[in-house]
Design a protein around this motif. Structure first.
Motif, PDB file in Angstrom:
ATOM      1  N   VAL A  88       0.845  -1.189   0.000  1.00 39.42           N
ATOM      2  CA  VAL A  88       0.000   0.000   0.000  1.00 39.42           C
ATOM      3  C   VAL A  88       0.883   1.244   0.000  1.00 39.42           C
ATOM      4  N   ASP A  89       1.947   1.219   0.818  1.00 37.95           N
ATOM      5  CA  ASP A  89       2.825   2.373   0.960  1.00 37.95           C
ATOM      6  C   ASP A  89       4.187   1.884   1.447  1.00 37.95           C
ATOM      7  N   THR A 128       6.724   3.818   2.052  1.00 33.10           N
ATOM      8  CA  THR A 128       7.416   4.873   2.786  1.00 33.10           C
ATOM      9  C   THR A 128       7.910   4.342   4.126  1.00 33.10           C
ATOM     10  N   CYS A 135       4.840  -2.261   4.640  1.00 33.44           N
ATOM     11  CA  CYS A 135       4.315  -1.752   3.361  1.00 33.44           C
ATOM     12  C   CYS A 135       2.823  -2.029   3.180  1.00 33.44           C
ATOM     13  N   PRO A 157      -0.739   2.297   5.153  1.00 34.26           N
ATOM     14  CA  PRO A 157      -0.211   3.613   4.794  1.00 34.26           C
ATOM     15  C   PRO A 157       0.533   4.277   5.948  1.00 34.26           C
TER      16      PRO A 157
END
Length: 159
Positions: free
Chosen positions: A87-88, A90, A125, A128
């Motif tokens: 999903v993310d 970061t 990951c 979010p």
């Protein structure tokens, strides 16, 4: 008691080869993303030489392609990233480094610490946010219990 992990360095902030080599010479363990490691130090043979020359356990992360642990003794261990519905991503690299440090501090070997860190980074990951997506220890242990590591081949020796 067991000695701690020593000095662990996250090399992803380095912008020059000289800075990276200086950090490697001070570290017992170092973690770095593959693109930066290759850009500043060179390909696989150069990375293996750096681990041996600087007497450091060097973990080279490569996102969804997994990770490589290069030891001071010239061993190479490759590990996969876990398959997740990302999903993310970061903060996944920072999650890897933090989990690696924490596992070394708990007395795990560098190889066990890298395997644990890869699962933590992969799980991070799936939600979010760099902080909200961080898995807790129980989530990582649960994933590891459900996906036992197959028999590990002998490490590859670099010539």
């Amino acid at each position: 008691g067991t000695p701690g992990p020593g000095l662990v360095v996250d090399l992803d902030g380095c912008d020059r080869a000289e800075a990276m080599r200086t950090a490697l010479s001070a570290a017992d363990h170092a973690v770095v993303g593959r693109p930066l490691a290759v850009a500043l130090l060179g390909g696989e043979p150069a990375l293996a030489r750096a681990a041996a020359d600087h007497d450091v356990h060097l973990v080279v992360t490569d996102g969804s392609r997994g990770w490589t642990l290069l030891t001071p003794a010239g061993e190479r261990h490759d590990g996969p990233a876990i398959e997740v519905d990302a999903v993310d991503a970061t903060g996944a690299g920072d999650c890897f480094t933090g989990a690696y440090c924490a596992e070394l501090d708990r007395g795990r070997s560098p190889l066990e610490a890298a395997r644990f860190a890869a699962v933590a980074a992969g799980l991070s990951c799936t939600r979010p946010g760099a902080r909200d997506g961080l898995p807790d220890r129980r989530a990582v242990e649960s994933w590891l219990a459900a996906h036992p590591t197959p028999e590990v081949p002998e490490p590859t020796r670099t010539p």
